[in-house]
Design an enzyme around this catalytic site. Sequence first.
Site, PDB file in Angstrom:
ATOM      1  N   HIS A  16       0.874  -1.111   0.068  1.00 41.53           N
ATOM      2  CA  HIS A  16      -0.114  -0.125  -0.032  1.00 41.53           C
ATOM      3  C   HIS A  16       0.891   1.136   0.047  1.00 41.53           C
ATOM      4  O   HIS A  16       1.852   1.189   0.637  1.00 41.53           O
ATOM      5  CB  HIS A  16      -0.997   0.132   1.374  1.00 41.53           C
ATOM      6  CG  HIS A  16      -2.097   1.025   1.084  1.00 41.53           C
ATOM      7  ND1 HIS A  16      -1.556   2.358   1.237  1.00 41.53           N
ATOM      8  CD2 HIS A  16      -3.166   1.019   0.830  1.00 41.53           C
ATOM      9  CE1 HIS A  16      -2.717   3.210   1.206  1.00 41.53           C
ATOM     10  NE2 HIS A  16      -3.827   2.265   0.939  1.00 41.53           N
ATOM     11  N   GLU A  50      -3.898   2.728  -7.177  1.00 39.23           N
ATOM     12  CA  GLU A  50      -4.475   3.640  -6.219  1.00 39.23           C
ATOM     13  C   GLU A  50      -3.510   4.802  -6.346  1.00 39.23           C
ATOM     14  O   GLU A  50      -2.300   5.067  -5.933  1.00 39.23           O
ATOM     15  CB  GLU A  50      -4.241   3.116  -4.712  1.00 39.23           C
ATOM     16  CG  GLU A  50      -5.255   2.152  -4.443  1.00 39.23           C
ATOM     17  CD  GLU A  50      -5.632   2.233  -2.867  1.00 39.23           C
ATOM     18  OE1 GLU A  50      -6.588   2.328  -2.592  1.00 39.23           O
ATOM     19  OE2 GLU A  50      -4.492   1.894  -2.040  1.00 39.23           O
TER      20      GLU A  50
HETATM   21  P1  13P Z   1      -9.707   6.621   0.604  1.00 38.03           P
HETATM   22  O1  13P Z   1     -10.649   5.692   0.103  1.00 38.03           O
HETATM   23  O2  13P Z   1      -9.863   6.846   1.879  1.00 38.03           O
HETATM   24  O3  13P Z   1      -9.186   7.700  -0.529  1.00 38.03           O
HETATM   25  O4  13P Z   1      -8.525   5.479   0.982  1.00 38.03           O
HETATM   26  C1  13P Z   1      -8.076   4.764  -0.274  1.00 38.03           C
HETATM   27  C2  13P Z   1      -6.935   3.766   0.267  1.00 38.03           C
HETATM   28  O5  13P Z   1      -6.101   4.102   0.470  1.00 38.03           O
HETATM   29  C3  13P Z   1      -7.595   2.181   0.211  1.00 38.03           C
HETATM   30  O6  13P Z   1      -6.425   1.276   0.390  1.00 38.03           O
END
Ligand code: 13P
Length: 242
Positions: free
Chosen positions: A92, A164
Amino acid sequence: MKIFIANWKMQLSPEESVRTARSFARVFKNYQGQAVLCPDFLSLAAVSKILAKSPLVLGSQDLSAFERGAYTGEISPVDLQSLGVKYSLIGHSERRAYLQESDKLLAAKIKAAVSNKIVPVLCVGENALERKQGRAMAVIKAQLKGALQSLPTATLRSLIIAYEPVWAIGTGLNCDREQALRVKATINEWCRRGGFKKIPVLYGGSVKPENAVSFLGNDGFDGLLVGGASLEASSFYQIAAL
Ligand code: 13P
C-alpha cells in the site's frame, strides 16, 4: 465477479472494529458478491469470529515475508491463513511512503502470501509530482516490474493489482475515469506481456457511493479498494452492491 475491499487502515480501535464488523455482518447478511474486510491486526481474530457465518471475507492490510522465527514485530502469513485471512494488501502506498517498503520486500511478501493460499493485492500508483511530470505510467510499470518480475508467473495465479493514485487517497480528489482506465489498460498490457493471465485490476482513491459507479461499468475496473467510505457498513454496502 467484481471484488470490493474495505481497508480500515489504523482508523478504528479494537472495540470500534468489533462494533463496525457486527454492523457489517448485519448489513451484508444476504450479500451475494465478493466483499473483503481488512481490519488492523489487533482486531483480526475478533473480526474473524464475527464474519464466520457471514458472506464477508477476511483480509489483512499487510503480512510478513517470513513464516516463523526470530522476526520481532512481524505477523506470520501462516497464522493469518489459519485465522481465515483470504486476501492481503501488499505495498500500500502508505507503507511504501512511511515504512520504506522496497520492491524486493514486496516480491517476498507476495511469494509468502501465495504459498499460504492468501491472494496478494499488490497496490501501485503514482504520486502528485510524478503525475505532474508525466511519469505516472513509467512509475507504475517500474512498481509492477519491481514486485513481480522475479516471481514465476505459474505461482501467481491468484494475484490482484490495485491502482491507487497516491494524490487521490483520502483527499476527496478523484482520478477521472478515462485517465484511470488508461492506467488499467497499461497494467493489463504489462501483465499480458509478462505472461500473467487475467489479473483483476481494482481502483482505489476517494471512492464514495456517489462516484463508485464511474469506475465500474463497461470495460471498467474489476472492483474497488475503499478507505474512508469503508468505515461504515451502509456506505460500503452502497458501493459493494453495485
Ligand atoms: P480513501 O478511500 O480513504 O481515499 O483510501 C483509499 C485507500 O488507500 C484504500 O486502500
